[in-house]
Design an enzyme around this catalytic site. Sequence first.
Site, mmCIF file in Angstrom:
data_model
loop_
_atom_site.group_PDB
_atom_site.id
_atom_site.type_symbol
_atom_site.label_atom_id
_atom_site.label_comp_id
_atom_site.label_asym_id
_atom_site.label_seq_id
_atom_site.Cartn_x
_atom_site.Cartn_y
_atom_site.Cartn_z
ATOM 1 N N LYS A 55 0.857 -1.177 0.000
ATOM 2 C CA LYS A 55 0.000 0.000 0.000
ATOM 3 C C LYS A 55 0.901 1.238 0.000
ATOM 4 O O LYS A 55 2.001 1.202 0.530
ATOM 5 C CB LYS A 55 -0.883 -0.035 1.261
ATOM 6 C CG LYS A 55 -1.715 1.206 1.514
ATOM 7 C CD LYS A 55 -2.917 1.278 0.622
ATOM 8 C CE LYS A 55 -3.623 2.621 0.692
ATOM 9 N NZ LYS A 55 -4.399 2.920 -0.510
ATOM 10 N N ILE A 81 -9.945 6.377 -1.323
ATOM 11 C CA ILE A 81 -9.465 5.962 -0.007
ATOM 12 C C ILE A 81 -8.693 7.121 0.631
ATOM 13 O O ILE A 81 -8.729 7.315 1.841
ATOM 14 C CB ILE A 81 -8.533 4.716 -0.124
ATOM 15 C CG1 ILE A 81 -9.227 3.577 -0.884
ATOM 16 C CG2 ILE A 81 -8.060 4.265 1.244
ATOM 17 C CD1 ILE A 81 -10.483 3.040 -0.282
ATOM 18 N N CYS A 140 -1.771 9.695 -7.655
ATOM 19 C CA CYS A 140 -3.041 9.458 -6.981
ATOM 20 C C CYS A 140 -3.999 10.619 -7.191
ATOM 21 O O CYS A 140 -3.678 11.752 -6.865
ATOM 22 C CB CYS A 140 -2.861 9.203 -5.508
ATOM 23 S SG CYS A 140 -4.426 8.709 -4.797
ATOM 24 N N THR A 203 -5.493 4.786 -11.340
ATOM 25 C CA THR A 203 -6.934 4.852 -11.623
ATOM 26 C C THR A 203 -7.308 6.093 -12.434
ATOM 27 O O THR A 203 -6.605 7.096 -12.419
ATOM 28 C CB THR A 203 -7.736 4.855 -10.309
ATOM 29 O OG1 THR A 203 -7.248 5.918 -9.497
ATOM 30 C CG2 THR A 203 -7.576 3.550 -9.571
HETATM 31 C C1 LIG Z 1 -8.844 0.526 -3.245
HETATM 32 C C2 LIG Z 1 -7.656 0.929 -4.071
HETATM 33 C C3 LIG Z 1 -6.544 1.518 -3.449
HETATM 34 C C4 LIG Z 1 -5.439 1.919 -4.203
HETATM 35 N N1 LIG Z 1 -4.350 2.465 -3.567
HETATM 36 C C5 LIG Z 1 -3.241 2.811 -4.291
HETATM 37 C C6 LIG Z 1 -2.051 3.328 -3.652
HETATM 38 O O1 LIG Z 1 -1.990 3.446 -2.428
HETATM 39 N N2 LIG Z 1 -0.993 3.668 -4.432
HETATM 40 C C7 LIG Z 1 -1.018 3.521 -5.790
HETATM 41 O O2 LIG Z 1 -0.034 3.834 -6.451
HETATM 42 N N3 LIG Z 1 -2.109 3.017 -6.422
HETATM 43 C C8 LIG Z 1 -3.222 2.672 -5.710
HETATM 44 N N4 LIG Z 1 -4.329 2.140 -6.360
HETATM 45 C C9 LIG Z 1 -4.311 1.970 -7.821
HETATM 46 C C10 LIG Z 1 -3.978 0.526 -8.205
HETATM 47 O O3 LIG Z 1 -2.685 0.169 -7.762
HETATM 48 C C11 LIG Z 1 -4.062 0.324 -9.739
HETATM 49 O O4 LIG Z 1 -3.130 1.176 -10.376
HETATM 50 C C12 LIG Z 1 -5.447 0.600 -10.283
HETATM 51 O O5 LIG Z 1 -6.435 0.129 -9.412
HETATM 52 C C13 LIG Z 1 -5.691 -0.013 -11.668
HETATM 53 O O6 LIG Z 1 -5.589 -1.413 -11.645
HETATM 54 P P1 LIG Z 1 -6.859 -2.421 -11.531
HETATM 55 O O7 LIG Z 1 -7.831 -2.007 -12.575
HETATM 56 O O8 LIG Z 1 -6.269 -3.777 -11.726
HETATM 57 O O9 LIG Z 1 -7.397 -2.233 -10.152
HETATM 58 C C14 LIG Z 1 -5.446 1.740 -5.618
HETATM 59 C C15 LIG Z 1 -6.564 1.146 -6.218
HETATM 60 C C16 LIG Z 1 -7.666 0.730 -5.478
HETATM 61 C C17 LIG Z 1 -8.835 0.102 -6.174
#
Ligand SMILES: Cc1cc2nc3c(=O)[nH]c(=O)nc-3n(C[C@H](O)[C@H](O)[C@H](O)COP(=O)(O)O)c2cc1C
Lengths: 313, 284
Positions: A55, A81, A140, A203
């Site tokens: 995380k 978050i 982020c 995201t």
């Molecule tokens: C609940 C949640 C928390 C996340 N927290 C972080 C984070 O702390 N740092 C980060 O670089 N990306 C964070 N992300 C982004 C994910 O690492 C990833 O880049 C993004 O969700 C796209 O991938 P996915 O479609 O497989 O989820 C988070 C995503 C989700 C859904």
Amino acid sequence: MSETTRTTVKKPSMAVEIAGIKLRNPVMPASGTFGYGEEYAPFLDLEKIGAIVTKGLSLKPKAGNPTPRIAETISGMLNAIGLQNVGIEAFIQHKMPFLRTLNTPVIANFFGNSLEEYGEVAKRLNDIPEIAAGELNISCPNVKQGGIVFGTDPKAASEVVALVRKHLQKPLIVKLTPNVTDITVVARAVEEAGADAISCINTITGMSVDIHTRKPRIANRTGGLSGPAIRPIAVRMVHQVVQTVSVPVIGIGGISRPMDALEFLIVGAKAVQVGTANFVDPSVIQTIIDGIEEFCIDEGIKDIHELIGSLRL
Amino acid sequence: MKNYRTKIISNQEISPGYYRMRILAPGFSETAHSGQFVMFRVQRSLPPLLRRPFGIFRTGSLPADCDGLPPKEFVEIVYKVVGRGTTIMAELHEGDKVELLGPLGNGFDAPSCDGERILVGGGIGLVPLYMLAGELIEKGCNVRLLMGGRTRDDIFAVTEFERLGVETYVSTDDGSLGEEGVVTKVLERKLQKFPKAEVFACGPMPMLCAVRDICVANKTPLQVSLEESMACGVGACLGCVVKGAGHTEERPSYLCTCKVGPVFKAQYLDWNALAQSHGCGGCE
Ligand SMILES: Cc1cc2nc3c(=O)[nH]c(=O)nc-3n(C[C@H](O)[C@H](O)[C@H](O)COP(=O)(O)O)c2cc1C
Ligand SMILES: Cc1cc2nc3c(=O)[nH]c(=O)nc-3n(C[C@H](O)[C@H](O)[C@H](O)COP(=O)(O)OP(=O)(O)OC[C@H]3O[C@@H](n4cnc5c(N)ncnc54)[C@H](O)[C@@H]3O)c2cc1C
Ligand code: FES
């Protein structure tokens, strides 16, 4: 019969190297979707996955955003978050003892609220020998004061990467935000500033409204969209970045099946991260690794590198 | 805690809009406590993407078949059809494949008994109280269950609770079953009669707020089971947090409902924040 077929079918070589880190296979969790690793230990063998990504860590503990923080959308979810995390000191004290016991590279995702803080976290990471690399989150979209400033402006991005590069004595992966007009501009900027690898995408900023209460469905109003819904956008962006930079690229976005991961590898990602899909199936990373291996066997591929970047245009 | 790739034994409507699903889950009951929950996935379909959290209604096992196989352990959930996921669930049949993650979270803390135990369940909030009632009865407690609903349709499993030895009181908003009015009115009466009681409650947030206010006024110990939107169910996404008592901007306290909860001792929660985020006015 099965005895003979089993001996003749040789397992493909799945190992890849990213910025000097050797991974037994190219599949790892995405930051923020796998806790600090331990949360998923009951569901898969953490010593069979490519790496563990933590995380996002900051200098001080961070409380995160008000609730509700998540909302499901069609084939995806929105989250705000707010980068809640225990802070780097508590991470070292309470989370590292478990991670240290594993024979799997640990990648520390981190961020700061200011340029200086980014530098400070990077320095602190140097004190943890078992951390294989840092993944710098400049993307982020959730925190008002946070990543967005750096990740969407090539100059600011370049500045923070250069500073972190100076302080961090470990391989540096820089994670890009998709919330830009042209991702190749930022990709080029962070490569020039010293990134050893690039991961993308984070995201995509989105919004959803409850039509009955007429309120945004998450307290932060907007949040980051993840999950299968974003995959085609992510594949396109990874393709563009691979065409632009020469450092290795880690593909992220909506991967939930082996064939999804294969798409990213074929466009040129050297590894992939799996995020939201962990929530749907806590052992999905193992399923994806097995599926890639099976695909290689079926296609007569002996080394995963034959697949990486094999896109036919 | 385990991810069960398993199948449905039965899925029946038990009251209009409420279903009870029995799912094969070997080994599940050994570790399950009252108040814990499962994350349920409809295996066949992608939408809805995320798993859905459901309280454990009860666990049990079917008698051994005459084929000599060992008894089949199962877990039961009771759910109300409210949206996309539960609509799909209502159409599932015996033998359909499903996935179940559990048992998850921290359940009720029900140590030995020296007074009355009052359980308050609103609608689907009755679910986690069944196992709790069973555990309390086994410990020799006097258990009274106050069941509240909007209409008679929201009241289910009355005879099952009674078979455990629980004394039940039913109230509905429209008076279609039991006493007319809100369940908290009954609670106030009972607490006057049993001032030493402990209260355990699960239901919609406005009900929980009212229960909490009554318990504060009577200095009654209270445990509540909360519902928050969840993605992972295992403490990884931090999507399900609630504010702890004493939460401030400077010293924030966020507790994961899926990991620290879903059952909390009421004094550890920030009730104003809870009421606000669930849109039901202040709690004072
Ligand atoms: C609940 C949640 C928390 C996340 N927290 C972080 C984070 O702390 N740092 C980060 O670089 N990306 C964070 N992300 C982004 C994910 O690492 C990833 O880049 C993004 O969700 C796209 O991938 P996915 O479609 O497989 O989820 C988070 C995503 C989700 C859904
Ligand atoms: C720990 C826990 C235990 C639960 N136990 C039970 C149970 O035993 N039986 C039962 O019927 N329900 C229970 N719920 C609520 C249940 O998870 C939701 O009703 C379900 O997720 C709705 O799914 P859906 O796809 O049908 O609805 P959706 O289409 O997702 O949403 C429809 C409506 O339900 C609301 N909703 C969605 N998810 C939740 C949620 N997690 N909590 C509360 N409301 C929600 C939405 O805001 C919306 O108004 C529990 C929730 C939690 C967190
Ligand atoms: S649901 Fe993910 S942390 Fe609780």
